[in-house]
Enzyme design. Structure first.
Site, PDB file in Angstrom:
ATOM      1  N   HIS A  87       0.827  -1.223   0.000  1.00 43.43           N
ATOM      2  CA  HIS A  87       0.000   0.000   0.000  1.00 43.43           C
ATOM      3  C   HIS A  87       0.861   1.273   0.000  1.00 43.43           C
ATOM      4  O   HIS A  87       0.346   2.353  -0.277  1.00 43.43           O
ATOM      5  CB  HIS A  87      -1.006  -0.005   1.147  1.00 43.43           C
ATOM      6  N   ASP A 146      -0.506  -7.483   1.579  1.00 41.77           N
ATOM      7  CA  ASP A 146       0.103  -6.142   1.619  1.00 41.77           C
ATOM      8  C   ASP A 146       1.621  -6.275   1.776  1.00 41.77           C
ATOM      9  O   ASP A 146       2.175  -6.042   2.850  1.00 41.77           O
ATOM     10  CB  ASP A 146      -0.525  -5.343   2.771  1.00 41.77           C
ATOM     11  N   SER A 151       4.362   1.847   8.399  1.00 45.72           N
ATOM     12  CA  SER A 151       4.024   0.835   7.394  1.00 45.72           C
ATOM     13  C   SER A 151       5.245   0.421   6.601  1.00 45.72           C
ATOM     14  O   SER A 151       6.070   1.263   6.244  1.00 45.72           O
ATOM     15  CB  SER A 151       3.006   1.391   6.406  1.00 45.72           C
ATOM     16  N   GLY A 152       5.324  -0.862   6.304  1.00 46.84           N
ATOM     17  CA  GLY A 152       6.440  -1.374   5.516  1.00 46.84           C
ATOM     18  C   GLY A 152       7.631  -1.771   6.367  1.00 46.84           C
ATOM     19  O   GLY A 152       8.543  -2.441   5.890  1.00 46.84           O
TER      20      GLY A 152
HETATM   21  C1  4AZ Z   1      -0.564   3.456   8.470  1.00 43.96           C
HETATM   22  O1  4AZ Z   1      -1.472   4.136   8.019  1.00 43.96           O
HETATM   23  C2  4AZ Z   1      -0.797   2.699   9.717  1.00 43.96           C
HETATM   24  N1  4AZ Z   1      -1.904   1.155  14.337  1.00 43.96           N
HETATM   25  C3  4AZ Z   1       0.225   1.968  10.254  1.00 43.96           C
HETATM   26  C4  4AZ Z   1       0.031   1.243  11.414  1.00 43.96           C
HETATM   27  C5  4AZ Z   1      -1.196   1.270  12.023  1.00 43.96           C
HETATM   28  C6  4AZ Z   1      -2.240   2.009  11.504  1.00 43.96           C
HETATM   29  C7  4AZ Z   1      -2.036   2.733  10.352  1.00 43.96           C
HETATM   30  C8  4AZ Z   1      -1.388   0.450  13.261  1.00 43.96           C
HETATM   31  O2  4AZ Z   1       0.519   3.402   7.912  1.00 43.96           O
END
Ligand code: 4AZ
Length: 264
Positions: A67, A116, A214-215
């Site tokens: 994503h 993902d 993320s990632g």
């Molecule tokens: C994000 O949007 C994201 N609480 C990453 C981790 C979490 C929620 C959103 C986990 O990258």
């Protein structure tokens, strides 16, 4: 705020967001790691801004979440920064790369949050040194609930606006069983937590990953187990973080893409 919303939309909503939940959008309970102690960490950047974390698994390949790609608009070229501790400082340890290609998992389904996972090929191989090192991929599909794991990233710790942490942070979260995570108390099958996913959080909701993490890696007992995928907001005990579990399916996929016949 879902992880799939556009970057600008995030700014808009985050700016207008004044509810108590919004003030929890941070890596609560985390702390700064000692500089360069996680030499496999990559920062994926766009126009000089940190967008997502990544994990160096081969001198020319970084593993991240699929994503993350949706966060790039056309125009500027994304980059991968290795060997960083502070995002803003001009550190001599940093190595910056253009991206040769993105390989998202073929059956990535953003709406269902399925598969993902994505490989990023750097335009040239990184020079491995004490600040830039690979993490070893080891195949272990199963992780017992209750296991404590570390999630690492430059994700936001600013409660009001999306602003990444300048320095690399880490927090310990606890694995929650898939059954429990799918139950009414938690995600109630929205989304369905599949066998390729993992939930991890904190009983009091005080420890979590968040936007920008993320990632990045979830490491349990020194082994890379999963990749930060998302979840509903951040720091809510009933909505733990959702991770892509590095099952054999993904490990085989990674091996096939990194095989010499695919390296062009
Ligand atoms: C994000 O949007 C994201 N609480 C990453 C981790 C979490 C929620 C959103 C986990 O990258």
């Amino acid at each position: 705020m879902t992880k799939f919303s556009s970057f600008s939309l995030f700014f808009l909503i985050a700016g207008a967001c004044m509810t108590p939940e919004c003030f929890n959008m941070e890596i609560i309970g985390g702390s700064e790691v000692s500089p360069h102690s996680r030499p496999f960490m990559a920062s994926i950047q766009y126009g000089g801004n940190h967008i997502c974390g990544g994990i160096l698994i081969h001198p020319q390949w970084v593993l991240t979440a699929a994503h993350c790609r949706a966060r790039f608009a056309k125009g500027k070229s994304p980059k991968v920064v290795l060997g960083a501790h502070s995002l803003s400082k001009n550190e001599a340890s940093k190595q910056t790369f253009d991206i040769k290609k993105f390989i998202p998992f073929s059956r990535f389904k953003p709406d269902l949050e399925l598969n993902d996972i994505m490989l990023v090929k750097l335009h040239m191989a990184a020079k491995l040194d004490k600040n830039v090192q690979l993490i070893r991929l080891r195949s272990k599909d199963y992780i017992r609930s209750g296991t404590k794991c570390q999630v690492t990233g430059w994700g936001t710790n600013d409660p009001e606006f999306y602003r990444p942490s300048d320095t690399l942070q880490e927090v310990t979260v606890t694995v929650i069983s898939r059954k429990l995570c799918n139950s009414q108390r938690y995600y109630n099958h929205k989304p369905i937590i599949t066998k390729d996913m993992l939930c991890a959080g904190d009983a009091r909701g005080q420890k979590d990953s968040c936007q920008g993490d993320s990632g990045g890696p979830l490491v349990c007992k020194g082994v890379l187990f999963a990749i930060v995928s998302g979840g509903h907001k951040c720091g809510n005990a009933k909505k733990p973080g959702i991770y892509t579990l590095l099952t054999k399916k993904y490990q085989d996929w990674i091996k096939s893409k990194l095989a010499p016949s695919h390296t062009n």
